[in-house]
Every structure is written in C-alpha cells, then in structure tokens.
Write a protein that holds these residues in place. Structure first.
Motif, mmCIF file in Angstrom:
data_model
loop_
_atom_site.group_PDB
_atom_site.id
_atom_site.type_symbol
_atom_site.label_atom_id
_atom_site.label_comp_id
_atom_site.label_asym_id
_atom_site.label_seq_id
_atom_site.Cartn_x
_atom_site.Cartn_y
_atom_site.Cartn_z
ATOM 1 N N ILE A 78 0.843 -1.205 0.000
ATOM 2 C CA ILE A 78 0.000 0.000 0.000
ATOM 3 C C ILE A 78 0.876 1.251 0.000
ATOM 4 O O ILE A 78 0.618 2.210 -0.731
ATOM 5 N N ASN A 79 1.925 1.234 0.783
ATOM 6 C CA ASN A 79 2.844 2.381 0.810
ATOM 7 C C ASN A 79 3.430 2.662 -0.570
ATOM 8 O O ASN A 79 3.573 3.821 -0.975
ATOM 9 N N ARG A 80 3.757 1.599 -1.294
ATOM 10 C CA ARG A 80 4.303 1.770 -2.651
ATOM 11 C C ARG A 80 3.223 2.293 -3.604
ATOM 12 O O ARG A 80 3.438 3.238 -4.355
ATOM 13 N N ASP A 81 2.042 1.663 -3.536
ATOM 14 C CA ASP A 81 0.987 1.981 -4.508
ATOM 15 C C ASP A 81 0.426 3.397 -4.341
ATOM 16 O O ASP A 81 -0.066 3.982 -5.306
ATOM 17 N N TYR A 82 0.449 3.895 -3.132
ATOM 18 C CA TYR A 82 -0.178 5.196 -2.865
ATOM 19 C C TYR A 82 0.839 6.285 -2.495
ATOM 20 O O TYR A 82 0.460 7.317 -1.942
ATOM 21 N N ILE A 142 -2.741 -0.275 9.713
ATOM 22 C CA ILE A 142 -2.456 1.158 9.540
ATOM 23 C C ILE A 142 -1.225 1.610 10.330
ATOM 24 O O ILE A 142 -0.632 2.629 10.010
ATOM 25 N N ARG A 143 -0.842 0.829 11.339
ATOM 26 C CA ARG A 143 0.405 1.150 12.051
ATOM 27 C C ARG A 143 1.615 1.129 11.126
ATOM 28 O O ARG A 143 2.629 1.750 11.414
ATOM 29 N N HIS A 144 1.506 0.343 10.035
ATOM 30 C CA HIS A 144 2.646 0.184 9.132
ATOM 31 C C HIS A 144 2.476 0.966 7.843
ATOM 32 O O HIS A 144 3.302 0.861 6.936
ATOM 33 N N ILE A 145 1.414 1.728 7.739
ATOM 34 C CA ILE A 145 1.231 2.577 6.551
ATOM 35 C C ILE A 145 1.824 3.947 6.861
ATOM 36 O O ILE A 145 1.505 4.551 7.896
ATOM 37 N N ASN A 146 2.682 4.404 5.972
ATOM 38 C CA ASN A 146 3.414 5.638 6.283
ATOM 39 C C ASN A 146 3.019 6.811 5.399
ATOM 40 O O ASN A 146 3.758 7.782 5.280
ATOM 41 N N TYR A 188 -5.741 -6.318 -2.317
ATOM 42 C CA TYR A 188 -4.786 -6.750 -1.286
ATOM 43 C C TYR A 188 -5.421 -7.891 -0.490
ATOM 44 O O TYR A 188 -6.497 -7.718 0.080
ATOM 45 N N CYS A 189 -4.727 -9.015 -0.450
ATOM 46 C CA CYS A 189 -5.276 -10.179 0.264
ATOM 47 C C CYS A 189 -4.192 -10.773 1.155
ATOM 48 O O CYS A 189 -3.074 -11.045 0.693
ATOM 49 N N GLY A 190 -4.519 -10.962 2.416
ATOM 50 C CA GLY A 190 -3.546 -11.544 3.342
ATOM 51 C C GLY A 190 -3.333 -13.018 3.098
ATOM 52 O O GLY A 190 -2.218 -13.469 2.793
#
Ligand code: PRP
Length: 187
Positions: free
Chosen positions: A30-34, A56-60, A147-149
């Motif tokens: 997500i960080n890369r894509d956005y 979301i803790r890991h989204i920067n 995105y799928c875990g």
C-alpha cells in the motif's frame, strides 16, 4: 458461561507472527501503490477492527479512518441474498478520495459487492479492497480484491476479528473450530 477457546479449538490456522509478518507486507504494498497520495481507510465493523489497527500502524502515508457496519437482510443469514443494510454509515464524504476498504474475511462476496456498489455511487477517486482472509471456494459473486492476506479453505475460522457468537474476536491468531465441541453460550 462463555468457555475459553481451548474448549473447541481445532487448530491454530495462522499464528500471530505469521499474521503480523503478512500484514507488514500488505502495508508495504500500500505504501508503494499510494506514494504521494493520501488515503481514506474504511473498516467494516466489527470483524475488520483488529486487522485495521495493525495494518495502519505500518502505513506511512497520510490517512484518515472511517467505519461502516452492515448487516444482511434475512433471518440469521449472512449476506447470501445479495442485499445488505447499512447499520452505520460513514461520517465523511468520499468524493474524490482514494479509498481502501478493510475487511477480515470475504466469503460469498455479497457483503463487499453491495458495499462497493453503494460507495461507487459517491464517486471516490478510487476504491479498492484489502481483506485479511479470502475464503475463495465460497464465492458466489465476484469481488475484485487488490490486497489479500491469506487465501483459506472452506473451514469455520475465528479469532483476530472473527467471532463465535460475538466472542473471541480479540485473539491474536486465526484458528479453526472443532464444531463437535462448540456450544453457543446460553443466555
Ligand atoms: C462477515 C465478514 C464480512 C462478511 C463476509 O461479517 O466480516 O463482512 O461476513 O461474508 P460474505 O462475503 O458472505 O458477505 P459478519 O456478518 O459475520 O459480521 P461481523 O464482521 O460483525 O462479524
């Protein structure tokens, strides 16, 4: 009396460390894509809560969070009829925003299919799904998952947001149930 989960545990399907490692990978995607954008992350209550807070803790990149709750029409059924009722709607407009919907599990697909159809009418800039679990064998309606875990088999799972009669959502792992040993709490 609600029993401890050990009374009906079949197996730990996804241990905590594996969950957390995969969630960090999803956040990195997500960080890369956005990169350079900002995000609105919508959590579908109640099952998506554990996943949302860890993800979301890991989204920067800058993000806001919102919550929606939906329930299916029909007695005791999941959203197998394709119609869902919004029991808690968003507090903000999504017009022109980049939206990610966070869910714990996609099963038949009816819930998210209906939610996506509704939210698209509000004209977000983009809208994508991030689900922790994909019970793909049960799909009745196609839902585009970005995105799928984890893809999982058609087993009854609980823990990490997923409940058994509303309990056990707080467990830090995903487990399978031995249905022969499970008794719904009385009262
Ligand atoms: C679960 C899950 C999804 C939906 C998936 O919610 O969180 O929202 O079912 O099923 P579907 O793909 O067949 O529509 P549930 O109705 O159990 O509510 P909860 O999140 O409050 O546990």
């Amino acid at each position: 009396m609600v029993k401890p989960y050990q009374a009906f545990l079949d197996k730990i399907l996804i241990p905590e460390a594996e969950l957390q490692a995969r969630i960090r990978e999803l956040a990195a995607e997500i960080n890369r894509d956005y990169a350079g954008e900002e995000l609105l992350v919508i959590c579908i209550l109640r099952g998506g809560v554990m996943f949302l807070t860890d993800l979301i803790r890991h989204i920067n990149i800058p993000l806001a969070i919102e919550f929606m709750a939906v329930s299916s029409y029909g007695a005791g059924a999941r959203a197998s009829q394709g119609d869902v009722r919004i029991t808690l709607d968003l507090n903000t407009t999504i017009f022109g925003k980049h939206v990610i919907i966070v869910e714990d599990i996609i099963d038949s697909g009816h819930t998210l299919s209906s939610v996506i159809d509704l939210l698209k009418t509000r004209e977000p800039a983009s809208i994508y799904i991030c689900t922790l679990l994909d019970k793909y064998e049960r799909r009745e309606v196609d839902v585009p998952i970005r995105y799928c875990g984890f893809k999982i088999q058609n087993e009854f799972v609980f823990g990490y947001g997923l409940d058994m009669d509303e309990y056990y959502r707080n467990l830090p792992f995903v487990a399978t149930v031995d249905l022969d040993k499970y008794e719904p709490p009385s009262g």
